[in-house]
Scaffold this active site. Structure first.
Site, mmCIF file in Angstrom:
data_model
loop_
_atom_site.group_PDB
_atom_site.id
_atom_site.type_symbol
_atom_site.label_atom_id
_atom_site.label_comp_id
_atom_site.label_asym_id
_atom_site.label_seq_id
_atom_site.Cartn_x
_atom_site.Cartn_y
_atom_site.Cartn_z
ATOM 1 N N SER A 1 0.806 -1.223 0.000
ATOM 2 C CA SER A 1 0.000 0.000 0.000
ATOM 3 C C SER A 1 0.840 1.274 0.000
ATOM 4 O O SER A 1 0.320 2.355 -0.278
ATOM 5 C CB SER A 1 -0.951 0.018 1.207
ATOM 6 N N LYS B 1 0.068 4.680 6.642
ATOM 7 C CA LYS B 1 -0.524 5.516 5.594
ATOM 8 C C LYS B 1 -0.079 6.969 5.770
ATOM 9 O O LYS B 1 0.377 7.368 6.836
ATOM 10 C CB LYS B 1 -2.063 5.466 5.658
#
Length: 205
Positions: A128, A165
Site C-alpha cells: 500500500s 498511511k
C-alpha cells in the site's frame, strides 16, 4: 540478539549495557522498569535472575546497582550513540505499544537513525505504500507519538489493526492515504495515532 535469550531478556540486557556505557554505573531497578515499560519490580527481578542464571550478568545482593556484565559483546552495540530498538509483532488496542508480549526481537541502531530512544520497528506486509518507497518486507522505524501533521507517514490503529498511511485531517473527517494509485484512501472520523515513520531498514538478499 543472543540465541538463548528471548526478545524480552535481550532488551533488558541491552538496556543495562547501554546504561553502563553512558553513565559508567549500572541502572537501578526503577531505571529498568521505566525504560522497558515494566510496571512491577518483581518482574524486573525475575528477568535479572534469568540473566544471571544464563551467565550474562553477576549481581551483589548486598549492594544496590550492583550489576556486572559478564559476556563480551560487539563494539557496535556498546557505542554511546546506539539505542536498542524493539521489533514489534501484533499491536493491540488498549495495550501499551511496547508491552513485552508484543516484542519479537531487538535491534541495536544508531541513535540518529532511530530518531528517538523509545523508537520501535514494524515489519511491512503489503504494497500500500510502494510509491513512497516502502516495500513489502521492509522494516519501518517509528517514533511514538499520538498526534500527526498533514502529510506525515504514520502508524495508525484501526479496529485493532495497525496500518501505515499518509495522514490528512479535514474539518469533518480524517483520510489515511496509501501511496499506491490502485488503492483508495481510508476515510474515518476517529483514529489512534501510534507514531510517525522516521526511517526504514531494508535487507537485500
Amino acid at each position: 540478539m543472543q540465541p538463548d535469550l528471548s526478545p524480552q531478556l535481550a532488551m533488558v540486557l541491552n538496556y543495562i549495557r547501554h546504561f553502563i556505557d553512558i553513565n559508567g554505573y549500572p541502572p537501578s531497578i526503577r531505571d529498568i522498569c521505566k525504560a522497558t515499560g515494566l510496571r512491577s519490580s518483581s518482574t524486573v527481578y525475575n528477568y535479572l535472575n534469568k540473566l544471571e542464571e544464563k551467565g550474562y550478568i553477576r549481581r551483589d545482593p548486598s549492594r544496590s546497582r550492583a550489576i556486572e556484565i559478564l559476556t563480551p559483546y560487539p563494539a557496535l552495540t556498546r557505542a554511546k550513540n546506539m539505542v536498542s530498538v524493539p521489533l514489534l509483532g501484533k499491536i493491540t488496542a488498549g495495550q501499551p505499544i511496547l508491552a513485552f508480549e508484543n516484542i519479537e526481537d531487538v535491534f541495536p541502531l544508531p541513535a540518529d537513525l532511530a530518531g528517538a530512544e523509545n523508537a520501535f520497528m514494524l515489519h511491512v506486509s503489503g504494497d500500500s505504500m510502494i510509491e513512497a518507497g516502502i516495500l513489502d518486507g521492509d522494516y519501518l522505524i517509528v517514533r511514538p507519538q499520538d498526534t500527526a501533521e498533514n502529510g506525515d507517514i504514520v502508524v495508525a490503529l484501526l479496529e485493532d489493526e495497525a496500518t501505515v498511511k499518509y495522514f490528512y485531517r479535514y474539518p469533518d473527517h480524517i483520510e489515511l492515504v496509501p501511496a499506491n494509485s490502485s488503492m483508495q484512501p481510508l476515510i474515518v472520523h476517529k483514529v489512534t495515532i501510534l507514531g510517525k515513520v522516521v526511517g526504514l531498514y531494508r535487507h537485500f538478499s
